[in-house]
Design a protein around this motif. Structure first.
Motif, short mmCIF file in Angstrom:
data_model
loop_
_atom_site.label_atom_id
_atom_site.label_comp_id
_atom_site.label_asym_id
_atom_site.label_seq_id
_atom_site.Cartn_x
_atom_site.Cartn_y
_atom_site.Cartn_z
N GLN A 1 61.75 43.45 73.13
CA GLN A 1 62.25 43.59 71.76
C GLN A 1 63.76 43.36 71.72
N SER A 2 64.47 43.95 72.66
CA SER A 2 65.92 43.82 72.69
C SER A 2 66.33 42.36 72.87
N ILE A 3 65.66 41.64 73.77
CA ILE A 3 66.01 40.25 74.03
C ILE A 3 65.71 39.38 72.81
N LEU A 4 64.53 39.53 72.23
CA LEU A 4 64.16 38.71 71.08
C LEU A 4 65.01 39.04 69.86
N ASN A 5 65.44 40.29 69.75
CA ASN A 5 66.34 40.66 68.64
C ASN A 5 67.68 39.93 68.74
N ARG A 6 68.09 39.60 69.97
CA ARG A 6 69.38 38.94 70.18
C ARG A 6 69.26 37.41 70.22
N SER A 7 68.05 36.91 70.09
CA SER A 7 67.82 35.48 70.23
C SER A 7 67.93 34.75 68.89
N GLU A 8 68.69 33.66 68.91
CA GLU A 8 68.81 32.81 67.73
C GLU A 8 67.94 31.56 67.83
N HIS B 1 48.41 40.53 75.59
CA HIS B 1 49.16 41.51 76.37
C HIS B 1 49.35 42.78 75.54
N GLN B 2 49.12 43.91 76.16
CA GLN B 2 49.19 45.18 75.45
C GLN B 2 50.60 45.50 74.96
N TRP B 3 51.61 45.08 75.71
CA TRP B 3 52.98 45.37 75.30
C TRP B 3 53.35 44.67 74.01
N ALA B 4 52.66 43.57 73.69
CA ALA B 4 52.98 42.82 72.47
C ALA B 4 52.66 43.63 71.21
N LYS B 5 51.72 44.55 71.31
CA LYS B 5 51.33 45.36 70.15
C LYS B 5 52.44 46.32 69.74
N ARG B 6 53.40 46.53 70.62
CA ARG B 6 54.48 47.48 70.32
C ARG B 6 55.76 46.79 69.85
N LEU B 7 55.69 45.49 69.63
CA LEU B 7 56.86 44.76 69.16
C LEU B 7 56.93 44.80 67.63
N ASP B 8 58.14 44.94 67.12
CA ASP B 8 58.37 44.90 65.68
C ASP B 8 58.90 43.51 65.34
N GLU B 9 58.00 42.65 64.87
CA GLU B 9 58.39 41.26 64.61
C GLU B 9 59.32 41.11 63.42
N SER B 10 59.38 42.12 62.58
CA SER B 10 60.28 42.04 61.42
C SER B 10 61.75 42.03 61.84
N GLN B 11 62.04 42.48 63.08
CA GLN B 11 63.42 42.49 63.57
C GLN B 11 63.80 41.19 64.29
N ILE B 12 62.83 40.29 64.47
CA ILE B 12 63.04 39.08 65.27
C ILE B 12 63.24 37.89 64.34
N TYR B 13 64.25 37.09 64.64
CA TYR B 13 64.58 35.93 63.81
C TYR B 13 63.56 34.82 64.05
N LEU B 14 62.73 34.54 63.02
CA LEU B 14 61.69 33.53 63.14
C LEU B 14 61.95 32.32 62.24
N GLY B 15 63.03 32.37 61.46
CA GLY B 15 63.42 31.23 60.65
C GLY B 15 62.35 30.83 59.64
N SER B 16 62.41 29.57 59.21
CA SER B 16 61.45 29.05 58.24
C SER B 16 61.09 27.62 58.60
N GLY B 17 60.00 27.12 58.06
CA GLY B 17 59.59 25.76 58.31
C GLY B 17 58.79 25.61 59.59
N LYS B 18 58.20 24.43 59.76
CA LYS B 18 57.33 24.16 60.90
C LYS B 18 58.15 23.67 62.11
N ARG B 19 57.59 23.89 63.28
CA ARG B 19 58.21 23.41 64.51
C ARG B 19 57.16 22.67 65.35
N GLN B 20 57.49 21.47 65.77
CA GLN B 20 56.59 20.71 66.65
C GLN B 20 56.99 20.96 68.09
N VAL B 21 56.19 21.75 68.77
CA VAL B 21 56.46 22.08 70.17
C VAL B 21 55.93 20.99 71.08
#
Length: 263
Positions: free
Chosen positions: A191-198, A215-235
Motif C-alpha cells: 500500500q505504501s509503495i503504490l500510494n507513492r507511485s505516479e 493473493h490474500q494480501w490484495a484484499k487488504r489494499l485500499d485502492e481508493s488511495q492509489i493513483y489509477l488515472g483515467s483512460g485506457k492503457r495498452q499494455v
C-alpha cells in the motif's frame, strides 16, 4: 606490519574491491598503493580500482564486491533491484541461462563510474525508480549473496520494479510468473509503495496481477488511495481488454465471467 597496511587489513575483507579515492581519503597514497600491489596485498583491476586477493587464490572480484564498493566507499545509494532481488531472496524459480543479468537500482546510470558500467563484461540492467515520489529505508533490506551482505529492494519494492518494467525489460508473461509466487507480501508495504507511485499503468497492472492470482494480501489494499488515472492503457498489442483496470493484457489472462477473479 605498518599502521597503514594494518588499517587496510582491518577495514577491508579478503575479496573486496578497493578504490583509490577511498584509500586517499584515509591517508593511503597512490605511491603506497603501488607498493601494496608489488607486494601482493592488492591486485590492480584498472586505474584507481584494486582487488584484495583471497587466501583461496581467487584473482577476480564478483559483481557483489562492485556493488558494495559503490555503497561503502563511494557512498552511492545503489542496490540489488527487481528480478535480481527476488532471485536472491529465493522468490524466483526462473532459470537464467548464461551469465546472470544483474538488476541494479540507481538514480542514474550515468552517475555511476565507468569501471562499474564496464565491469568484467557484466550483464547489468540499470533500473531507476523515477515514478516513485520518494523511497524510504523501509523499502530496502539486507540480504546475503555469496556470503556477502548486499543492500536490496524489499520483496514488495522488487515486485513493483518488475511490474514497472513490463514491456521495457521484461515480458508480461515472465513478470506474471514471478508475481504468482509472491504470496507473502506485506499489504502495508505494498500500500505504501503504490500510494507513492505516479505510474498509472504500473499501478493498474500490479493490482490486476494481485487479483488474478488471488493473493490474500490484495484484499487488504485500499485502492481508493492509489493513483489509477483515467483512460485506457495498452499494455500488450492485440491483447484482451480488462474492464476493471482498463488495460489490455494477454488473452490467456482474461477469465470468463464464471471464473471472474474480482468476485
Amino acid at each position: 606490519m605498518s599502521s597503514k597496511i594494518n588499517w587496510l587489513v582491518n577495514n577491508t575483507n579478503p575479496g573486496a574491491i578497493v578504490l583509490q579515492s577511498w584509500l586517499t581519503q584515509n591517508g593511503i597514497s597512490p605511491s603506497l598503493v603501488r607498493k601494496y600491489v608489488s607486494s601482493g596485498w592488492l591486485n590492480k583491476i584498472r586505474a584507481g580500482v584494486y582487488f584484495r586477493p583471497e587466501s583461496t587464490g581467487k584473482l577476480q572480484p564478483t559483481w557483489v564486491e562492485a556493488l558494495n564498493a559503490m555503497n561503502e566507499q563511494l557512498e552511492l545509494s545503489i542496490y540489488l533491484a527487481g528480478v535480481s532481488s527476488l532471485t536472491h531472496q529465493g522468490l524466483s524459480h526462473y532459470l537464467q541461462l548464461g551469465r546472470e543479468q544483474v538488476w541494479l537500482g540507481c538514480s542514474s546510470k550515468h552517475s555511476l563510474p565507468k569501471w562499474l558500467r564496464e565491469f568484467d563484461g557484466q550483464n547489468w540492467l540499470f533500473y531507476t525508480n523515477n515514478k516513485l515520489t520518494q523511497t524510504s529505508e523501509k523499502d530496502f533490506i539486507t540480504i546475503k549473496v555469496n556470503n556477502r551482505e548486499v543492500k536490496a529492494s524489499s520483496a514488495e519494492l522488487a515486485a513493483y520494479e518488475v511490474v514497472n518494467s513490463i514491456g521495457k525489460h521484461i515480458s508480461f508473461e515472465h513478470a506474471a510468473e514471478l508475481f504468482q509466487g509472491l504470496v507473502n507480501l506485506s499489504p502495508r508495504r505494498v500500500q505504501s509503495i503504490l500510494n507513492r507511485s505516479e505510474a498509472v499503468q504500473t499501478n493498474r497492472l500490479f493490482l490486476f496481477l494481485s487479483h488474478y492470482y488471488q493473493h490474500q494480501w490484495a484484499k487488504r489494499l485500499d485502492e481508493s488511495q492509489i493513483y489509477l488515472g483515467s483512460g485506457k492503457r495498452q499494455v500488450v498489442a492485440q491483447g484482451r481488454y480488462d474492464e476493471r483496470y482498463q488495460i489490455t493484457v494477454p488473452v490467456s489472462f482474461i477469465k470468463s465471467k464464471e471464473e471472474n477473479q474480482y468476485g
